[in-house]
Design an enzyme around this catalytic site. Sequence first.
Site, PDB file in Angstrom:
ATOM      1  N   ASP A   1      -8.666 -20.286  17.614  1.00 42.13           N
ATOM      2  CA  ASP A   1      -8.962 -19.113  18.443  1.00 42.13           C
ATOM      3  C   ASP A   1      -8.012 -17.928  18.190  1.00 42.13           C
ATOM      4  O   ASP A   1      -6.826 -17.993  18.522  1.00 42.13           O
ATOM      5  CB  ASP A   1      -8.883 -19.473  19.929  1.00 42.13           C
ATOM      6  CG  ASP A   1      -9.818 -20.608  20.322  1.00 42.13           C
ATOM      7  OD1 ASP A   1     -10.155 -21.430  19.456  1.00 42.13           O
ATOM      8  OD2 ASP A   1     -10.193 -20.687  21.512  1.00 42.13           O
TER       9      ASP A   1
ATOM     10  N   ASN B   1     -11.584 -15.144  21.479  1.00 42.34           N
ATOM     11  CA  ASN B   1     -10.589 -14.372  22.227  1.00 42.34           C
ATOM     12  C   ASN B   1     -10.106 -13.154  21.445  1.00 42.34           C
ATOM     13  O   ASN B   1      -9.052 -12.587  21.758  1.00 42.34           O
ATOM     14  CB  ASN B   1      -9.361 -15.239  22.543  1.00 42.34           C
ATOM     15  CG  ASN B   1      -9.702 -16.515  23.270  1.00 42.34           C
ATOM     16  OD1 ASN B   1      -9.750 -17.578  22.672  1.00 42.34           O
ATOM     17  ND2 ASN B   1      -9.962 -16.408  24.559  1.00 42.34           N
TER      18      ASN B   1
ATOM     19  N   HIS C   1     -16.037 -17.749  26.070  1.00 43.82           N
ATOM     20  CA  HIS C   1     -15.900 -16.296  26.269  1.00 43.82           C
ATOM     21  C   HIS C   1     -16.886 -15.490  25.417  1.00 43.82           C
ATOM     22  O   HIS C   1     -16.742 -14.271  25.279  1.00 43.82           O
ATOM     23  CB  HIS C   1     -14.469 -15.857  25.981  1.00 43.82           C
ATOM     24  CG  HIS C   1     -13.460 -16.475  26.906  1.00 43.82           C
ATOM     25  ND1 HIS C   1     -13.531 -16.328  28.269  1.00 43.82           N
ATOM     26  CD2 HIS C   1     -12.390 -17.272  26.660  1.00 43.82           C
ATOM     27  CE1 HIS C   1     -12.528 -16.997  28.835  1.00 43.82           C
ATOM     28  NE2 HIS C   1     -11.837 -17.583  27.881  1.00 43.82           N
TER      29      HIS C   1
ATOM     30  N   HIS D   1     -15.885 -26.838  20.866  1.00 42.62           N
ATOM     31  CA  HIS D   1     -15.073 -26.009  21.760  1.00 42.62           C
ATOM     32  C   HIS D   1     -15.050 -26.679  23.127  1.00 42.62           C
ATOM     33  O   HIS D   1     -16.014 -26.564  23.897  1.00 42.62           O
ATOM     34  CB  HIS D   1     -15.686 -24.610  21.826  1.00 42.62           C
ATOM     35  CG  HIS D   1     -14.762 -23.586  22.387  1.00 42.62           C
ATOM     36  ND1 HIS D   1     -13.766 -23.003  21.643  1.00 42.62           N
ATOM     37  CD2 HIS D   1     -14.650 -23.065  23.631  1.00 42.62           C
ATOM     38  CE1 HIS D   1     -13.099 -22.145  22.398  1.00 42.62           C
ATOM     39  NE2 HIS D   1     -13.608 -22.163  23.614  1.00 42.62           N
TER      40      HIS D   1
ATOM     41  N   HIS E   1     -10.330 -24.391  21.810  1.00 44.68           N
ATOM     42  CA  HIS E   1     -10.379 -23.961  23.216  1.00 44.68           C
ATOM     43  C   HIS E   1      -9.059 -24.105  23.973  1.00 44.68           C
ATOM     44  O   HIS E   1      -8.735 -23.245  24.769  1.00 44.68           O
ATOM     45  CB  HIS E   1     -11.482 -24.677  24.010  1.00 44.68           C
ATOM     46  CG  HIS E   1     -11.477 -24.350  25.488  1.00 44.68           C
ATOM     47  ND1 HIS E   1     -11.779 -23.095  25.968  1.00 44.68           N
ATOM     48  CD2 HIS E   1     -11.187 -25.104  26.574  1.00 44.68           C
ATOM     49  CE1 HIS E   1     -11.686 -23.103  27.299  1.00 44.68           C
ATOM     50  NE2 HIS E   1     -11.330 -24.300  27.684  1.00 44.68           N
TER      51      HIS E   1
END
Length: 269
Positions: free
Chosen positions: A13, A45, A73, A155, A180
């Site tokens: 991420d 992210n 997200h 994830h 994650h």
Amino acid sequence: MAEAPATILFVGDVVGGIGRRTLLGLLPTLRERHDPTFVVVNGENSAGGLGITPKIADELFAAGVDVITLGNHTYHRREIIRYLDTHREILRPANYLRSQPGHGTCVVERDGVRLGVVNLSGNVFLNAGRAAFPEADAALHDLRDRVDHVLVDFHAEATSEKVAMGWHLDGRVTAVVGTHTHVPTADFRVLPGGTAYISDVGMTGPRGGVIGVVKEQAIRSLATHMSVRFETSQEDPWLMGVLIRCSPQPRRADAIEQLLVPWDGAEAG
Ligand SMILES: [Fe+2]
Ligand SMILES: [Fe+2]
């Protein structure tokens, strides 16, 4: 069918501008050192710590990223929604509701090798509309005869769910990598059936924060139980990822190596 062994660089991420600069700053060195056939990056992210924008996705693709995976997200930035339907090489979890924008699998080809990428979301502590395990089976069925290797980005929050997915897919895919939690685990290995596995790759971003957030803000929130504005930490950026050496045999790996690389900011402006 292509038999040339390939190498996959998977990057955890990417968190905010600091994470993007870390990735873009280190990628040339990593390419030189490891010569990856494919670069796959989790970008959930990458926009200010939450979500991704078309501009950022374009920037990652321009830097040579082959596939971007996402997670919980995915839809935080509304401007990405149309992009998810119009661009094949950016994935949201395959086990989201069919009505949600985007898609969860793609195939990319480099040097005559076809890599299928599958993005899945865990069902424990995360809001995915459909079950991850049967969706994994369905995705593999869909990719059959179209790929030489398969990488699954699972994830998910719970390590138990991730370990179980590793065993579920062992011998059927080249690699199952967890994302994650933003914290890398030390359990990377090739499982007995030939699938490279790690419970969590970690993040590419500030190790000096709390999974990406300015540490003082995270601590204040936890200590006071009051609303606190979170910003992305700029402290101690690292790139965290894994390098997977594919086997000449389809859908199998020979090795998985963990990459934990500090970035001092010297390699890019
Ligand atoms: Fe994340
Ligand atoms: Fe996440």
